[in-house]
Write an enzyme that holds these catalytic residues in place. Structure first.
Site, PDB file in Angstrom:
ATOM      1  N   LYS A  54       0.838  -1.202   0.000  1.00  0.00           N
ATOM      2  CA  LYS A  54       0.000   0.000   0.000  1.00  0.00           C
ATOM      3  C   LYS A  54       0.877   1.258   0.000  1.00  0.00           C
ATOM      4  O   LYS A  54       0.604   2.222  -0.709  1.00  0.00           O
ATOM      5  CB  LYS A  54      -0.944  -0.020   1.208  1.00  0.00           C
ATOM      6  CG  LYS A  54      -2.024  -1.101   1.078  1.00  0.00           C
ATOM      7  CD  LYS A  54      -2.826  -1.339   2.363  1.00  0.00           C
ATOM      8  CE  LYS A  54      -3.827  -2.473   2.179  1.00  0.00           C
ATOM      9  NZ  LYS A  54      -4.605  -2.783   3.390  1.00  0.00           N
ATOM     10  N   GLN A  65      -4.340  -1.721   9.662  1.00  0.00           N
ATOM     11  CA  GLN A  65      -4.313  -3.037   9.011  1.00  0.00           C
ATOM     12  C   GLN A  65      -4.897  -4.105   9.932  1.00  0.00           C
ATOM     13  O   GLN A  65      -4.531  -4.211  11.100  1.00  0.00           O
ATOM     14  CB  GLN A  65      -2.875  -3.388   8.602  1.00  0.00           C
ATOM     15  CG  GLN A  65      -2.755  -4.651   7.771  1.00  0.00           C
ATOM     16  CD  GLN A  65      -3.447  -4.559   6.413  1.00  0.00           C
ATOM     17  OE1 GLN A  65      -3.566  -3.492   5.826  1.00  0.00           O
ATOM     18  NE2 GLN A  65      -3.924  -5.685   5.903  1.00  0.00           N
ATOM     19  N   ASP A 123     -10.913   2.866   4.630  1.00  0.00           N
ATOM     20  CA  ASP A 123     -11.271   1.453   4.464  1.00  0.00           C
ATOM     21  C   ASP A 123     -12.789   1.255   4.496  1.00  0.00           C
ATOM     22  O   ASP A 123     -13.273   0.169   4.161  1.00  0.00           O
ATOM     23  CB  ASP A 123     -10.673   0.620   5.615  1.00  0.00           C
ATOM     24  CG  ASP A 123      -9.318   0.033   5.258  1.00  0.00           C
ATOM     25  OD1 ASP A 123      -9.174  -0.463   4.121  1.00  0.00           O
ATOM     26  OD2 ASP A 123      -8.417   0.057   6.118  1.00  0.00           O
TER      27      ASP A 123
HETATM   28  N1  GUN Z   1      -7.054  -6.861   6.179  1.00  0.00           N
HETATM   29  C1  GUN Z   1      -7.474  -7.558   5.094  1.00  0.00           C
HETATM   30  N2  GUN Z   1      -7.984  -6.719   4.163  1.00  0.00           N
HETATM   31  C2  GUN Z   1      -7.893  -5.481   4.659  1.00  0.00           C
HETATM   32  C3  GUN Z   1      -8.259  -4.198   4.162  1.00  0.00           C
HETATM   33  O1  GUN Z   1      -8.790  -4.024   3.050  1.00  0.00           O
HETATM   34  N3  GUN Z   1      -7.982  -3.148   5.002  1.00  0.00           N
HETATM   35  C4  GUN Z   1      -7.420  -3.318   6.230  1.00  0.00           C
HETATM   36  N4  GUN Z   1      -7.229  -2.235   6.964  1.00  0.00           N
HETATM   37  N5  GUN Z   1      -7.084  -4.486   6.718  1.00  0.00           N
HETATM   38  C5  GUN Z   1      -7.305  -5.561   5.933  1.00  0.00           C
END
Ligand code: GUN
Length: 319
Positions: free
Chosen positions: A66, A110, A133
């Site tokens: 990311k 995350q 998110d």
């Molecule tokens: N863990 C798995 N997928 C995601 C996501 O799209 N965002 C976040 N913050 N954690 C994740």
């Protein structure tokens, strides 16, 4: 001769692979162009704060990807990697300071967080306007009401993949296997908004096959390697595989990957594992019209949509 005929027949009806990589690149290019147009000075560009707790290797890779995507397209970023011993109150304090800092447009925490931390309570501490998110209850509620909001990145990316690949959603029978907050539930909401007829299945669904075989669009996010076999799939269906499972057993890899097995065995030799989704790739290829590969399918779209959500957050907050 008989086996030659069979292999020819299989090749002639092999599912088309949907190119998540190309579509993710297109989206990132569009977002980069928007950033360059809206914020000429690099120091004014959107800024994402990524928060990771503990040393889960998969989370480490996801966050790194990311941050790298931010660098590629002109989003500023900062990475807060906290030790596994971090307490919920320390994490809340960090999120509070990121909420308060005007230059931070988007906050990404995350998931999963380490066992001792209440994820839902942490998500509620995010400023919904910075929740790129789309996990905060305010944004989840807006999505459920069909109002504009931040949409979770993986399901949003899947809708982009379907629409850009010209796969009709309106009126289609869609089945979502998995009811997670991150993928299954928001996926179902988005499919409803796009006028599909939606069924949600999960680990307790009875006779899963009888539901999945009705689906023109089958989205699978349940975390069970190769669960969806040929007899779960309607002929010609579009199969979207959100699973990411590690396989290190050579005989399992041989059974899953068909023609691709030798290449996958090389990867296992080199890395100790290869990735497979929740769909049995060799068998899905015999029945499905289209499918997403793992890796190279929806994972790349998740990152691209996070970039888009970050720019959207910056635009709403600052323009
Ligand atoms: N863990 C798995 N997928 C995601 C996501 O799209 N965002 C976040 N913050 N954690 C994740």
């Amino acid at each position: 001769m008989a086996s030659e005929e069979k292999s020819t027949a299989q090749i002639s009806q092999r599912a088309e692979l949907l190119d998540g990589a190309r579509i993710a690149d297109d989206i990132k290019r569009e977002v980069a162009a928007e950033i360059a147009q809206l914020w000429r000075k690099p120091e004014q560009r959107p800024c994402l704060a990524a928060v990771r707790v503990g040393d889960d290797p998969a989370s480490e890779v996801y966050v790194k990807n990311k941050i790298r995507a931010c660098e590629e397209i002109g989003i500023r970023s900062e990475h807060h990697a906290l030790p596994g011993s971090t307490t919920a109150s320390e994490l809340r304090e960090l999120i509070g300071s990121l909420n308060a800092r005007n230059e931070i447009d988007g906050i990404l925490v995350q998931m999963p967080l380490p066992g001792g931390i209440d994820q839902a309570a942490i998500i509620e501490t995010l400023n919904p306007a910075k929740d790129i998110d789309g996990f905060h209850p305010v944004n989840v509620g807006r999505l459920a009401l069909g109002r504009p909001t931040f949409v979770p990145c993986t399901p949003a990316g899947i809708i982009e993949l379907l629409t850009r690949s010209k796969i009709p959603i309106r009126g289609a029978n869609a089945c979502v296997v998995g009811r997670s907050q991150i993928v299954g539930r928001p996926m179902a909401q988005l499919l409803i908004q796009n006028d599909a007829t939606v069924t949600i299945c999960h680990s307790r669904t009875q006779d899963l096959k009888s539901v999945t075989t009705q689906a023109d669009i089958l989205v699978v996010a349940i975390g069970s390697p190769g669960l969806i076999r040929r007899d779960y799939i309607k002929s010609g269906a579009t199969v979207i595989d959100v699973g990411m499972n590690k396989i290190s057993d050579e005989s399992v890899a041989r059974a899953l990957f068909g023609d691709e097995a030798e290449r996958r065995l090389e990867i296992i030799k080199k890395r100790g594992y290869t990735l497979v989704g929740d769909v049995h790739p060799a068998e899905a290829d015999e029945v499905a019209g289209r499918r997403t590969p793992v890796p190279g399918g929806v994972g790349l779209l998740t990152v691209a949509m996070l970039m888009r959500n970050t720019v959207k957050a910056a635009g709403k907050r600052r323009l």
